[in-house]
Write an enzyme that holds these catalytic residues in place. Structure first.
Site, PDB file in Angstrom:
ATOM      1  N   ASP A   7       0.868  -1.177   0.000  1.00 48.27           N
ATOM      2  CA  ASP A   7       0.000   0.000   0.000  1.00 48.27           C
ATOM      3  C   ASP A   7       0.908   1.230   0.000  1.00 48.27           C
ATOM      4  O   ASP A   7       1.463   1.607   1.031  1.00 48.27           O
ATOM      5  CB  ASP A   7      -0.904  -0.036   1.232  1.00 48.27           C
ATOM      6  CG  ASP A   7      -1.660   1.262   1.466  1.00 48.27           C
ATOM      7  OD1 ASP A   7      -1.806   2.053   0.511  1.00 48.27           O
ATOM      8  OD2 ASP A   7      -2.115   1.493   2.618  1.00 48.27           O
ATOM      9  N   LEU A   8       1.052   1.847  -1.166  1.00 49.64           N
ATOM     10  CA  LEU A   8       1.945   2.995  -1.329  1.00 49.64           C
ATOM     11  C   LEU A   8       1.128   4.280  -1.301  1.00 49.64           C
ATOM     12  O   LEU A   8       0.428   4.613  -2.261  1.00 49.64           O
ATOM     13  CB  LEU A   8       2.723   2.872  -2.642  1.00 49.64           C
ATOM     14  CG  LEU A   8       3.700   3.999  -2.981  1.00 49.64           C
ATOM     15  CD1 LEU A   8       4.747   4.166  -1.891  1.00 49.64           C
ATOM     16  CD2 LEU A   8       4.357   3.743  -4.330  1.00 49.64           C
ATOM     17  N   GLY A   9       1.214   4.995  -0.174  1.00 52.28           N
ATOM     18  CA  GLY A   9       0.499   6.253  -0.044  1.00 52.28           C
ATOM     19  C   GLY A   9       1.414   7.439  -0.247  1.00 52.28           C
ATOM     20  O   GLY A   9       2.561   7.309  -0.672  1.00 52.28           O
ATOM     21  N   TYR A  93     -18.922   6.784  -8.085  1.00 47.25           N
ATOM     22  CA  TYR A  93     -18.301   7.614  -9.113  1.00 47.25           C
ATOM     23  C   TYR A  93     -18.650   7.119 -10.526  1.00 47.25           C
ATOM     24  O   TYR A  93     -18.496   5.928 -10.822  1.00 47.25           O
ATOM     25  CB  TYR A  93     -16.781   7.594  -8.957  1.00 47.25           C
ATOM     26  CG  TYR A  93     -16.224   8.555  -7.922  1.00 47.25           C
ATOM     27  CD1 TYR A  93     -16.913   8.855  -6.759  1.00 47.25           C
ATOM     28  CD2 TYR A  93     -14.975   9.151  -8.114  1.00 47.25           C
ATOM     29  CE1 TYR A  93     -16.389   9.719  -5.817  1.00 47.25           C
ATOM     30  CE2 TYR A  93     -14.448  10.013  -7.167  1.00 47.25           C
ATOM     31  CZ  TYR A  93     -15.160  10.293  -6.019  1.00 47.25           C
ATOM     32  OH  TYR A  93     -14.643  11.148  -5.089  1.00 47.25           O
ATOM     33  N   VAL A 101      -7.571   4.546  -5.322  1.00 51.06           N
ATOM     34  CA  VAL A 101      -7.615   3.108  -5.089  1.00 51.06           C
ATOM     35  C   VAL A 101      -7.577   2.779  -3.600  1.00 51.06           C
ATOM     36  O   VAL A 101      -8.124   1.747  -3.172  1.00 51.06           O
ATOM     37  CB  VAL A 101      -6.475   2.406  -5.862  1.00 51.06           C
ATOM     38  CG1 VAL A 101      -5.113   2.738  -5.253  1.00 51.06           C
ATOM     39  CG2 VAL A 101      -6.682   0.900  -5.909  1.00 51.06           C
ATOM     40  N   ASP A 102      -6.970   3.628  -2.784  1.00 48.93           N
ATOM     41  CA  ASP A 102      -6.969   3.387  -1.340  1.00 48.93           C
ATOM     42  C   ASP A 102      -8.381   3.490  -0.765  1.00 48.93           C
ATOM     43  O   ASP A 102      -8.786   2.669   0.074  1.00 48.93           O
ATOM     44  CB  ASP A 102      -6.014   4.345  -0.627  1.00 48.93           C
ATOM     45  CG  ASP A 102      -6.265   5.817  -0.933  1.00 48.93           C
ATOM     46  OD1 ASP A 102      -6.983   6.135  -1.914  1.00 48.93           O
ATOM     47  OD2 ASP A 102      -5.736   6.673  -0.197  1.00 48.93           O
ATOM     48  N   ARG A 103      -9.148   4.454  -1.248  1.00 55.37           N
ATOM     49  CA  ARG A 103     -10.534   4.582  -0.813  1.00 55.37           C
ATOM     50  C   ARG A 103     -11.356   3.383  -1.282  1.00 55.37           C
ATOM     51  O   ARG A 103     -12.157   2.819  -0.522  1.00 55.37           O
ATOM     52  CB  ARG A 103     -11.142   5.879  -1.350  1.00 55.37           C
ATOM     53  CG  ARG A 103     -10.491   7.137  -0.799  1.00 55.37           C
ATOM     54  CD  ARG A 103     -10.944   8.382  -1.564  1.00 55.37           C
ATOM     55  NE  ARG A 103     -12.374   8.632  -1.408  1.00 55.37           N
ATOM     56  CZ  ARG A 103     -13.037   9.523  -2.147  1.00 55.37           C
ATOM     57  NH1 ARG A 103     -12.428  10.218  -3.098  1.00 55.37           N
ATOM     58  NH2 ARG A 103     -14.343   9.708  -1.942  1.00 55.37           N
ATOM     59  N   THR A 124      -2.236  12.232   3.994  1.00 63.79           N
ATOM     60  CA  THR A 124      -2.007  13.581   3.490  1.00 63.79           C
ATOM     61  C   THR A 124      -3.336  14.310   3.345  1.00 63.79           C
ATOM     62  O   THR A 124      -3.480  15.472   3.723  1.00 63.79           O
ATOM     63  CB  THR A 124      -1.275  13.524   2.146  1.00 63.79           C
ATOM     64  OG1 THR A 124      -0.021  12.868   2.334  1.00 63.79           O
ATOM     65  CG2 THR A 124      -1.042  14.922   1.591  1.00 63.79           C
ATOM     66  N   THR A 174      -0.224  29.147  21.316  1.00 64.05           N
ATOM     67  CA  THR A 174      -0.298  28.978  19.869  1.00 64.05           C
ATOM     68  C   THR A 174      -0.247  27.516  19.446  1.00 64.05           C
ATOM     69  O   THR A 174      -1.016  27.091  18.570  1.00 64.05           O
ATOM     70  CB  THR A 174       0.845  29.756  19.187  1.00 64.05           C
ATOM     71  OG1 THR A 174       0.672  31.149  19.466  1.00 64.05           O
ATOM     72  CG2 THR A 174       0.832  29.544  17.681  1.00 64.05           C
TER      73      THR A 174
END
Length: 245
Positions: A7-9, A93, A101-103, A124, A174
């Site tokens: 799994d490459l994110g 969709y 593809v991760d979704r 991200t 802050t």
């Protein structure tokens, strides 16, 4: 047969062996900058295996680097793509290639578990997808993750730190204000999505958090279930279906 899942994110490379019973083995999380991805894979992975199944939402350059490293150690690489239908699951969709593809794979995993679900991936980006109990994907949302919000603020105003702080409803410094604002924006969007999902389905669906930034939000979302391996779980399902074809 020795098979591995990848799994490459945009933040990291997660990989695990695919066991003979179709379950996901021990998960490894590797650094994946272009300059060190291959070395990290060399150090962590077997020298040879039979098949690699890859799901990637990373840049073409990084994906190519990972594919080259895989080519040196296995004879077959199968890359997962979003499909309009997977078994009895259908996506909302009209152009399937526009759904990451991760979704897609997270939805595959949740559908296999049964029942409706709200999938929330926090990497991200922050992605939310609603799945009905009959397998119909009802659509979703995309927003910046809290980490990306912090990075964007720091890029425009360097005095605002990119890390640090604790979530508080009304912060008195802050760092805490940044953590509270950015985490709070994510929590509010997830909460709004969960409320709307309950309206559409007639009851609140289980909320599943996954992705590198998901665990940080658990304290503010007590109803959530932590499902860190959801994409790999879906990839395993996709791999077994692909092998059967």
């Amino acid at each position: 047969m020795n098979r591995w899942l990848f799994d490459l994110g945009n933040t990291r490379l997660k990989c695990a062996p695919l066991r003979e019973d179709g379950s996901v083995g021990e998960v490894l999380a590797l650094p994946h900058r272009i300059e060190d991805a291959a070395a990290a894979m060399d150090a962590a992975l077997p020298r040879r295996f039979d098949v690699a199944y890859l799901a990637s939402v990373a840049s073409p350059e990084l994906t190519t680097t990972v594919l080259d490293a895989l080519t040196r150690r296995c004879s077959l690489i199968s890359r997962a793509r979003t499909q309009p239908r997977f078994g009895s699951m259908t996506i909302a969709y009209a152009q399937p290639e526009k759904l990451g593809v991760d979704r897609f794979l997270a939805l595959v995993a949740l559908h296999a578990r049964g029942g409706p679900a709200l999938s929330c991936g926090i990497g991200t980006a922050l992605t939310i997808d609603l799945l009905a109990g009959d397998g119909h994907h009802l659509g979703g949302r995309i927003a910046p993750s809290p980490a990306l919000m912090r990075e964007a603020l720091h890029a425009r105003a360097a005095q605002l730190p990119v890390e640090g702080g604790q979530y508080r409803e009304f912060a008195a410094d802050t760092e805490d204000a940044l953590a509270s604002g950015c985490d709070g924006a994510a929590v509010a969007l997830i909460g709004r999505s969960l409320a709307e999902a309950a309206r559409l389905l007639g009851e609140p669906p289980p909320l599943h958090l996954h992705g590198g930034g998901g665990e940080r939000l658990l304290a503010a979302l007590p109803e959530a279930r932590w499902s860190p391996g959801l994409v790999l779980e879906g990839l395993a399902r996709w791999a077994l279906e692909s092998s059967a074809c």
